[in-house]
Design an enzyme around this catalytic site. Structure first.
Site, short mmCIF file in Angstrom:
data_model
loop_
_atom_site.label_atom_id
_atom_site.label_comp_id
_atom_site.label_asym_id
_atom_site.label_seq_id
_atom_site.Cartn_x
_atom_site.Cartn_y
_atom_site.Cartn_z
N CYS A 100 -6.04 1.83 -7.93
CA CYS A 100 -5.21 2.00 -6.68
C CYS A 100 -3.83 2.59 -7.62
CB CYS A 100 -4.92 0.50 -6.50
SG CYS A 100 -3.50 0.32 -5.49
N CYS A 104 1.01 3.87 -1.69
CA CYS A 104 0.44 4.15 -0.21
C CYS A 104 0.79 2.75 0.63
CB CYS A 104 -0.64 4.53 0.18
SG CYS A 104 -1.82 4.45 -1.37
N THR A 191 0.89 -4.98 -4.36
CA THR A 191 0.39 -3.79 -4.94
C THR A 191 1.71 -3.18 -5.46
OG1 THR A 191 -1.57 -3.63 -3.98
CG2 THR A 191 -0.88 -1.79 -4.74
N GLU A 257 -1.25 -5.73 -9.47
CA GLU A 257 -0.63 -6.51 -8.45
C GLU A 257 0.24 -7.47 -9.29
OE1 GLU A 257 -3.94 -5.65 -8.05
OE2 GLU A 257 -3.61 -4.35 -6.21
N HIS A 292 -2.87 0.85 7.01
CA HIS A 292 -3.30 0.85 5.78
C HIS A 292 -4.91 0.68 5.67
CE1 HIS A 292 -2.49 0.42 1.52
NE2 HIS A 292 -3.00 -1.03 1.49
N TYR A 296 -7.72 3.28 3.22
CA TYR A 296 -8.59 2.85 2.20
C TYR A 296 -9.62 3.95 2.22
CZ TYR A 296 -6.81 -1.67 0.70
OH TYR A 296 -6.10 -2.55 0.06
N CYS A 299 -8.21 6.49 -0.30
CA CYS A 299 -8.01 6.48 -1.83
C CYS A 299 -9.38 5.69 -2.22
CB CYS A 299 -7.02 5.11 -2.01
SG CYS A 299 -7.31 3.53 -1.28
N GLU A 447 -9.92 -5.26 -3.92
CA GLU A 447 -9.12 -4.74 -2.98
C GLU A 447 -9.96 -4.07 -2.00
OE1 GLU A 447 -6.56 -1.41 -4.12
OE2 GLU A 447 -4.84 -2.87 -4.87
FE1 SF4 Z 1 -3.72 0.99 -3.29
FE2 SF4 Z 1 -5.55 2.37 -1.75
FE3 SF4 Z 1 -3.67 0.61 -0.76
FE4 SF4 Z 1 -2.78 2.82 -1.93
S1 SF4 Z 1 -4.09 2.55 -0.07
S2 SF4 Z 1 -2.07 0.98 -2.20
S3 SF4 Z 1 -4.47 3.35 -3.48
S4 SF4 Z 1 -5.42 0.19 -2.24
FE FE Z 2 -4.06 -2.05 -0.86
#
Ligand code: SF4
Ligand code: FE
Length: 482
Positions: A100, A104, A191, A257, A292, A296, A299, A447
């Site tokens: 991570c 984002c 995060t 985190e 968000h 995912y 990422c 996560e």
């Molecule tokens: Fe982390 Fe993925 Fe959330 Fe970005 S989208 S903060 S990489 S978990």
């Molecule tokens: Fe996250």
């Protein structure tokens, strides 16, 4: 100022005077502490890739506020293409870092607060949107990192915020002053918060009138008086403290985190974006969750790419790569990984314009994407461990190989097929171990279940957003039911 360099970001983080604790001790320089350095490096890549010839067209764009070139991690999405490019950028980052990379959540929060402050102003005659735009202009012009601070500790989950025995279980307003407000509470597992310049704090759930004091959104610098960061432990994080950390698996990057405590923190008026408008809290949470949850499918897919690559490489090293069941399992891993990506891209492709002008993803697709993310990375990890073999969790340290007495045994008995030295094998297995069991598993697995909301939250949204009635109508028509 325009785009910040990676070096400037890291040196700025060293100069930053925020209060961070790791393992019970205060930390002066986040990028230099062995535990927190890899996450800072992962964040720094969002700056680096914005300035590389090959990636800058994906990582930068034009600001709708200033017309200047900005990092896409600070951009308000203006069209479907922007939504798609964000997902592609996140996959690129996941593939580069296998963790991570943290920036984002803040980006998704900026896009959310942009849209919701507009809606609030329209409905209630407030003036939050203009304030938020001033803040955003500052973020974009200085290329800063914002952390999304959403999840409260929640105490007794059966009780609403104002019914808690300890009122601080949710961040709330404790005092109203002429120049601003004073807030108290904490946000959990935030995060990238220790690597961020600014904290954007928003409610974590829908709220009723009795919870008005909890309906608060604002932004403050991370080094504001009264803010403390308590770093989250991760499995095997102490391997980073071992001399040179030869067994860390991922030698460069990691996610992080922290618990963020707000101990009577003053927020000036111009940084308040919601002040007791409780009826908008639920909408804010839902929009953020959609943005968000789609992220995912960018990422985690990038991390999946690395895991699939490492698994294919270890199969080659073992001489099992030609066997049909291994080929089949690797195809299955790719299928699952690309399915995650497809959901995120679909949510972007079916995106729409909000009243503010910012674009949002299709909420049903974003929730479907994220519900798959709560499952598929576990199956991909299971297949990776299946192909890797038990040695993944039983092998000696790379340090054993350096010992003159036992090193020859390690080299002799841990070789792969002809021409594959033990070190190559150990390194690949350590990387798979990192992503599926170690520090990287927090990013890739924990996560994936809980980040952006746990699976049941997606199920609820899916059942609310799907059009079951029109599906029933089609069924009745086709079978002749009037
Ligand atoms: Fe982390 Fe993925 Fe959330 Fe970005 S989208 S903060 S990489 S978990
Ligand atoms: Fe996250």
């Amino acid at each position: 100022m325009g785009l910040m360099t990676k070096e400037r970001y890291l040196s700025g983080l060293r100069e930053f005077d925020h209060s961070v604790f790791i393992n019970g001790e205060a930390v002066q320089n986040v990028p230099d502490h062995p535990i927190s350095a890899p996450p800072a490096m992962a964040m720094a890549e969002t700056y680096y890739l914005a300035q590389q010839e090959k990636t800058k067209s994906l990582f930068t764009t034009k600001s709708n506020l200033t017309g200047e070139t900005i990092n896409r991690f600070t951009h308000i999405q203006q069209n479907i293409n922007d939504l798609i490019k964000k997902i592609l950028m996140l996959r690129e980052m996941g593939k580069k870092t296998a963790c991570c990379f943290q920036r984002c959540a803040g980006l998704d929060c900026l896009n959310t607060v942009y849209a919701i402050t507009y809606d609030m102003d329209q409905a209630s005659g407030t003036r939050y949107h203009g304030r938020f735009i001033d803040f955003l202009r500052y973020i974009q012009t200085n290329d800063l990192v914002t952390a999304a601070c959403m999840t409260d500790p929640k105490g007794d989950r059966s009780l609403s915020p104002s019914k808690q025995a300890d009122k601080d279980q949710y961040v709330h307003i404790v005092e109203e002053k002429e120049a601003g407000i004073v807030v108290r509470g904490a946000k959990l597992h935030i995060t990238g918060s220790v690597n961020s310049h600014e904290l954007v704090v928003v409610p974590t759930r829908a709220l009723k009138e009795e919870d008005r004091d909890y309906a608060v959104a604002f932004a403050i610098p991370a080094d504001t008086k009264g803010v403390t960061f308590i770093y989250g432990r991760q499995p095997s994080d102490r391997r980073r403290l071992e001399d040179g950390g030869p067994d860390v698996g991922n030698f460069f990057y990691g996610g992080c985190e922290a618990m963020v405590v707000f101990d009577d923190v003053f927020v000036p008026k111009e940084r308040i974006f919601m002040n007791r408008e409780y009826s908008f809290a639920g909408q804010l949470v839902e929009l953020f969750a959609s943005h968000h949850r789609a992220s995912y499918g960018g990422c985690k897919v990038g991390v999946g790419d690395v895991l699939i690559g490492a698994t294919a490489a270890i199969a080659e090293a073992h001489g099992t790569d030609k066997s049909s069941h291994v080929k089949d399992k690797i195809s299955e891993m790719i299928h699952l990984n690309e399915t995650l990506h497809a959901g995120a891209l679909a949510s972007a492709g079916k995106g729409s314009r909000t009243a503010s002008g910012a674009y949002e993803v299709d909420r049903l697709m974003a929730n479907v994407c994220k519900l798959n993310v709560t499952r598929f990375p576990f199956e991909i990890s299971r297949l990776a461990q299946d192909i890797a073999g038990g040695l993944l969790a039983t092998m000696p340290s790379l340090k054993d190989q350096e010992n003159p007495k036992i090193g020859p045994y390690v080299r002799k008995y841990l070789v792969g097929k002809s021409g594959v030295e033990s070190e190559k094998r150990i390194r690949l297995l350590r990387l798979i171990e990192n992503i599926t069991l170690g520090t990287g598993a927090v990013s890739y697995l924990t996560e994936s279940i809980h980040g952006a909301g746990s699976p049941q939250a997606q199920k609820i949204m899916i059942s609310r957003l799907s059009d079951l009635e029109s599906a029933k109508t089609s069924a009745f028509h086709l079978c002749g039911v009037k």
